[in-house]
Design a protein around this motif. Sequence first.
Motif, short mmCIF file in Angstrom:
data_model
loop_
_atom_site.label_atom_id
_atom_site.label_comp_id
_atom_site.label_asym_id
_atom_site.label_seq_id
_atom_site.Cartn_x
_atom_site.Cartn_y
_atom_site.Cartn_z
N ASP A 40 0.81 -1.22 0.00
CA ASP A 40 0.00 0.00 0.00
C ASP A 40 0.85 1.27 0.00
O ASP A 40 0.47 2.27 -0.62
CB ASP A 40 -0.94 0.02 1.21
CG ASP A 40 -2.04 -1.02 1.10
OD1 ASP A 40 -2.36 -1.43 -0.03
OD2 ASP A 40 -2.58 -1.41 2.16
N ASP A 41 1.98 1.25 0.68
CA ASP A 41 2.84 2.43 0.74
C ASP A 41 3.39 2.78 -0.64
O ASP A 41 3.40 3.95 -1.03
CB ASP A 41 3.99 2.23 1.73
CG ASP A 41 3.50 2.14 3.17
OD1 ASP A 41 2.42 2.68 3.47
OD2 ASP A 41 4.21 1.52 3.98
N LEU A 42 3.86 1.78 -1.36
CA LEU A 42 4.37 2.02 -2.70
C LEU A 42 3.25 2.47 -3.62
O LEU A 42 3.40 3.45 -4.35
CB LEU A 42 5.03 0.75 -3.26
CG LEU A 42 5.57 0.84 -4.69
CD1 LEU A 42 6.60 1.96 -4.83
CD2 LEU A 42 6.15 -0.49 -5.11
N HIS A 55 7.58 3.14 -13.71
CA HIS A 55 7.93 4.14 -12.71
C HIS A 55 9.21 3.71 -12.00
O HIS A 55 9.43 2.52 -11.77
CB HIS A 55 6.81 4.28 -11.67
CG HIS A 55 5.47 4.45 -12.30
ND1 HIS A 55 4.99 5.66 -12.69
CD2 HIS A 55 4.52 3.54 -12.63
CE1 HIS A 55 3.79 5.51 -13.24
NE2 HIS A 55 3.50 4.23 -13.21
N LEU A 56 10.02 4.68 -11.64
CA LEU A 56 11.18 4.44 -10.82
C LEU A 56 10.96 5.20 -9.52
O LEU A 56 10.79 6.42 -9.53
CB LEU A 56 12.47 4.92 -11.50
CG LEU A 56 13.74 4.64 -10.71
CD1 LEU A 56 14.00 3.13 -10.65
CD2 LEU A 56 14.92 5.34 -11.33
N VAL A 57 10.92 4.47 -8.42
CA VAL A 57 10.61 5.06 -7.13
C VAL A 57 11.85 4.99 -6.24
O VAL A 57 12.39 3.91 -5.99
CB VAL A 57 9.43 4.32 -6.44
CG1 VAL A 57 9.09 4.95 -5.11
CG2 VAL A 57 8.21 4.30 -7.37
#
Length: 127
Positions: A40-42, A55-57
């Motif tokens: 959920d955080d990501l 996406h790059l997180v």
Amino acid sequence: MSVPRLVYDDDCGFCTFVVSHALELGEFEAVGFSELAEDDDLRARLPDDYEECMHLVTDTAVYSCGEALEQVTKRTGAAGWWLTAAAKGLPKYPEARETLYHWAADRRALWGTFARHDSLSNGNGST
């Protein structure tokens, strides 16, 4: 700093092919769209339309679509990284980068006929 997470469409053979090469060249944690329900955080850090592109997180930023691919090439030293570095100074570069990314992404089924992986097999990310 933690390992950057590369979020991608793990139902796309061409996308998986691209991510597998990123994992060979650099240090990333691969996270497929199918795995986001478990984190959920990501998921909360991603844009609402996250399924439109990769996406790059990192700990401090989220890069999406063409900017994510640009960051991956920069971080891996992949062929062509110097081209994006040189192009950054051109007028309307961000718009051109995103247009090119989406043009290629809209044809990923075609690219997948030439280069695809059905799963990641190197142990650096999802399967």
